[in-house]
Design a protein around this motif. Sequence first.
Motif, PDB file in Angstrom:
ATOM      1  N   ALA A 179     -13.541  -3.287   3.840  1.00 48.28           N
ATOM      2  CA  ALA A 179     -12.311  -3.632   3.133  1.00 48.28           C
ATOM      3  C   ALA A 179     -11.587  -4.700   3.937  1.00 48.28           C
ATOM      4  CB  ALA A 179     -11.434  -2.402   2.952  1.00 48.28           C
ATOM      5  N   GLU A 194      -9.875  -4.862  -1.666  1.00 51.30           N
ATOM      6  CA  GLU A 194     -11.331  -5.015  -1.730  1.00 51.30           C
ATOM      7  C   GLU A 194     -11.785  -6.421  -1.351  1.00 51.30           C
ATOM      8  OE1 GLU A 194     -13.395  -2.710  -2.003  1.00 51.30           O
ATOM      9  OE2 GLU A 194     -12.202  -1.051  -2.802  1.00 51.30           O
ATOM     10  N   ILE A 238      -5.908  -1.500  -2.256  1.00 50.84           N
ATOM     11  CA  ILE A 238      -6.298  -0.140  -1.871  1.00 50.84           C
ATOM     12  C   ILE A 238      -5.121   0.648  -1.311  1.00 50.84           C
ATOM     13  CG2 ILE A 238      -7.786   1.237  -0.345  1.00 50.84           C
ATOM     14  CD1 ILE A 238      -9.762  -1.132  -0.403  1.00 50.84           C
ATOM     15  N   ASP A 239      -4.385   0.049  -0.367  1.00 50.66           N
ATOM     16  CA  ASP A 239      -3.324   0.805   0.296  1.00 50.66           C
ATOM     17  C   ASP A 239      -2.399  -0.146   1.042  1.00 50.66           C
ATOM     18  OD1 ASP A 239      -1.820   2.922   1.208  1.00 50.66           O
ATOM     19  OD2 ASP A 239      -3.420   3.851   2.395  1.00 50.66           O
ATOM     20  N   LEU A 259      -8.783   5.147   6.027  1.00 52.55           N
ATOM     21  CA  LEU A 259      -9.532   4.959   4.783  1.00 52.55           C
ATOM     22  C   LEU A 259     -10.966   5.465   4.856  1.00 52.55           C
ATOM     23  CD1 LEU A 259      -8.296   1.375   3.860  1.00 52.55           C
ATOM     24  CD2 LEU A 259      -7.442   3.558   2.995  1.00 52.55           C
TER      25      LEU A 259
END
Length: 725
Positions: free
Chosen positions: A52, A122, A81-82, A260
Amino acid sequence: MKDTFTMDCPQPRLLDETHQGVIGTGMDRPDGPQKVSGTAPYTADNPTEGVAHGALVRATVTRGRVAGIDRASIANLPGVIDVITDPRMTRNPAQGMAGEAPVQPGDAVHYHGQPIALVVAETFEAARDAAQRLKVTYTTENAAVTPENGEHEVGEPDAAGDFQRAFDSAEVQLDREYTTPSQVSAAMEPHAAIAEWKGNEVTLRAAQQMVRFNKAELADTLGIDESQVRILSPFVGGGFGSKLGLGPEAAAACIASQKLGRPVRVVMPRQTVFDCVLRRSETKQRVRLGATKDGRLTAISHDDQVSNLDGEGFAEPTSQASQFLYGADGLSFTQTVARIAATPAGSVRAPGEAVGMLAFESAVDELAQELGMDPLELRLKNIPATHPLDGRPYSVRRLADCLTGGAERFGWKDRAVKREGDWLVGMGMASAARSNMLVKSAARVRLTGDRAVVETDMTDIGTGTYAILAQITAEMLGLPPAQVEVRLGDSDLPGASGSGGSFGANSAGSATFLAAKDLRGQIAERLGCAVDDLTLQDGRARGANREVALSELVEAELTAEATIEAGETAETHFSSGFGAHFAEVAVNEWTGEVRVRRMLGVMAMGRILNEKTARSQAIGGMVWGIGGALTEEMVNDSRDGHVVTRDLANYHVAAHADVPRDMQVVFLEERDDWANPIQTKGIGELGISGAGAAVLNAIAHATGVRIYDFPATPDKVIAALEAKG
């Protein structure tokens, strides 16, 4: 076998007695083909399955606290994603060797551009866009962003004799102030990191200069044991001090990867590097010189003001070389640190000398003008017998030889101002000095038959480590360099000094030398001869009236590991590299342009291990000297402190057009038995020291005016010429 060696006495010159003949030659770099073909795996180039991408979010206020992060503002962006926040991630990248405590814990913002969070996505593009769109709110505080407005901390002076009395009674006095702007390392490879966890252990691929120290920093940051950390930095695309310590990209990648459960890559865009990677402090310098009418210095003072964040322990050692270059009856050196809200200051190539000698050697040159003396004569007349501050004897010093030899080679005696149309042509010179260091370092050498492997976590940041460690090993074991493999940049290997301070070759090279020396003893024992009678050459061992191929004598692997650290020699003798720079410039009287036409550096820096890489390092330093004198200037907005010159389009390093074709380097033969077992001294930073001053002094010679606010950009040259009338 393992051996620990403390440097506390002069060393025999074994490398002058071996017979392979590879030490000192201009051997090509073993890693060269990979680098020029683009196949060398720099940090961000390593393919990592399932990786990532992270982008740092940076503060847009000068000082205060993060009041809120609106994750919902980017929740609908594809690929996000975060958003990760963690106090361990927002810390200041402390210097690798210094081990200084961070000053940015939690949600505190200490300067504009400080990392405060990491967006993970991503793709790199998604992470970058989301980091820019993320909404953050702050509470703000007032903060000083310029040294003039910051709180000032005045240090204790370094002094000898009575400076004020000596200065007041001097027959000739010079009192000048100089300023230099902040500078940045601007390494070719941006800062990058890839982190991956397996269980409770993390592997970090990172662009780092000092792996042994960085491993300890990362373990401390993550709150785990060093045995759980592995750092890999086999190829580093330049550092110049910016990669000495653990950076926010490395900590962020590790923290995000752990959360993650997948690898995370964090690469800083160039603008982020400028915003939040250590800068060289701007300086304000006052140089006072007193002398007799015949040119004997009686008083020397070099005071400076630098800046850094609150609580940071580093301060640019501006007067470092001024303290031992020349002697006088009274000396005084005082530093003031201004506390400001700006990108943290730290070590940038040749910390101290790079900017301090711009001012100091300019002042020495102007004093010569006041005295009506040749600047060369003034410098030669004031070389001290011992260290002016503490009385230590110099180990080996060829400053006078560098000055006189360089003057003869450059045609100094024939210097005269010339006019070529609108161009005024003149010559300038300056001394060069950079103190020599030895840092604890370890290396392991394995020998199987006629092939050897060197293992150490030492790094190669473009300086030629792969080459010189291969040469040392090949010379000691009598092997062609092609039969020596060098493995670097892996924290699982013996811990070396790392690359910085021009101590890498001295330290890691000495450890490699000592390990190979141990192997020579083991080979002599197998051959049945005294080690002093052993000759190793071209893969064969001779001694005790026997000659045997190493491949037959050493069928099973022989291993030796050695560690070296500084000892009493640093206390009893002062070791430094010395040199002299000469420059010829042309100045356009209407546009203020300065063109460096030719340049010469004559340097005495101990044993030269590789003539080609050493010359490259010296020339690189001189190029940086040109940049410091003429172009390099980091600009901050005086309202909020943010960096204005945030990329190489706006921060002007010296380019091909700024550098003369006629740029020569001459190395004087020298062996410093007090420096280390291989009699070497640092190279790259000596190349910078004084180089820019030679250019500035040439401008003064050509035009009759002096610039005191560096760099000498065309507008400043024009203003000085207009003021002269």
